[in-house]
Design an enzyme around this catalytic site. Sequence first.
Site, PDB file in Angstrom:
ATOM      1  N   CYS A 171      86.880 -77.977  50.409  1.00 10.94           N
ATOM      2  CA  CYS A 171      86.558 -76.636  51.020  1.00 10.94           C
ATOM      3  C   CYS A 171      88.081 -76.158  51.263  1.00 10.94           C
ATOM      4  O   CYS A 171      88.684 -76.909  52.369  1.00 10.94           O
ATOM      5  CB  CYS A 171      85.829 -76.614  51.963  1.00 10.94           C
ATOM      6  SG  CYS A 171      85.725 -75.133  52.858  1.00 10.94           S
ATOM      7  N   CYS A 215      89.267 -71.259  46.472  1.00  8.78           N
ATOM      8  CA  CYS A 215      88.018 -71.621  47.127  1.00  8.78           C
ATOM      9  C   CYS A 215      87.148 -72.270  45.985  1.00  8.78           C
ATOM     10  O   CYS A 215      87.122 -71.827  44.742  1.00  8.78           O
ATOM     11  CB  CYS A 215      87.377 -70.227  47.563  1.00  8.78           C
ATOM     12  SG  CYS A 215      85.308 -70.513  47.968  1.00  8.78           S
TER      13      CYS A 215
HETATM   14  N1  DGL Z   1      84.020 -73.325  49.142  1.00  5.32           N
HETATM   15  C1  DGL Z   1      84.887 -72.883  50.543  1.00  5.32           C
HETATM   16  C2  DGL Z   1      86.308 -73.083  50.125  1.00  5.32           C
HETATM   17  O1  DGL Z   1      86.686 -73.695  49.339  1.00  5.32           O
HETATM   18  C3  DGL Z   1      84.411 -71.954  51.341  1.00  5.32           C
HETATM   19  C4  DGL Z   1      83.321 -70.789  51.152  1.00  5.32           C
HETATM   20  C5  DGL Z   1      82.660 -70.215  52.119  1.00  5.32           C
HETATM   21  O2  DGL Z   1      81.961 -71.104  52.896  1.00  5.32           O
HETATM   22  O3  DGL Z   1      83.052 -69.215  52.625  1.00  5.32           O
HETATM   23  O4  DGL Z   1      87.010 -72.507  50.787  1.00  5.32           O
END
Ligand code: DGL
Length: 274
Positions: A77, A191
């Site tokens: 993340c 993301c």
């Molecule tokens: N998948 C996450 C990232 O790489 C964040 C998505 C979220 O929860 O807003 O930033």
Amino acid sequence: MIDHASPTIVVFDSGLGGLTVLSPIAARLPDSRLVYVADEAGFPYGGRSEQDLLARVERVIAAAIDRFRPDLVVVACNTASTLVLPQLRARFAVPFVGTVPAIKPAAEQSKSRCFAILATEGTAKRDYTRALIAQFAKDCRVIIHSPPALASRAEAWLRGEGLDEQALLADIAPCFVSADGAQTDAIVLGCTHYPLLLEAMTRLAPWPVTWIDPAPAIAKRVEHLLGPAASAATIRTGADVFVSTSPVVMSEGLHQALHRYGLADQALVHLELG
Ligand code: DGL
């Protein structure tokens, strides 16, 4: 180096986006026990304040380490990794591998010297992200764009809930700029949810660009840290686990998606936070 054949690896994200990081790890380390931890009760992370996110991620990681005793934790993340890694490393002894926007590779690859970063609001405004741009992309025009609903759109699509392609096009359109003879030629997928929609984004793009996903490099780093015994293994044990901070509702669409991304015969666990 850890060096045993069947390491337990926790891969953590706010939701299902981290599966895009899990997938190349599963391919490289077939005999690892993969524990995918989705903080679905806390999703989305993108708009959370830094203080709130630091506390939240530490709580989920503490519960996951306590329960699964991993050999390594991947924070799949960007929103979390660009903020919480120093705090996690200070508190827990287990090695962490993070996921941050691939700004250096984008700057290396961009011929037009104009590229975009598609990321959550949190990642876009982090000091960490700004520092990467200042360090590696000083001579580039860098567009940072944060479509508020894109992670949720990807999440819903993966669960089999369909995709509004016009809305998706509106989400990515600001990344495509053409000015002073230079146009965007690369987009950083900042993301982990966004690569879930890569096929549709590639099809809808106003012109072809290179989409840059850090996941293969992360998998390589994980393999390196785990040592040769883990890479030599060739069978999948099927002892993977899908963990959520919400009670798990397993639809057929989600079950198939987990398989497709490399989570073999998953046990389901509802992780209660202490
Ligand atoms: N998948 C996450 C990232 O790489 C964040 C998505 C979220 O929860 O807003 O930033």
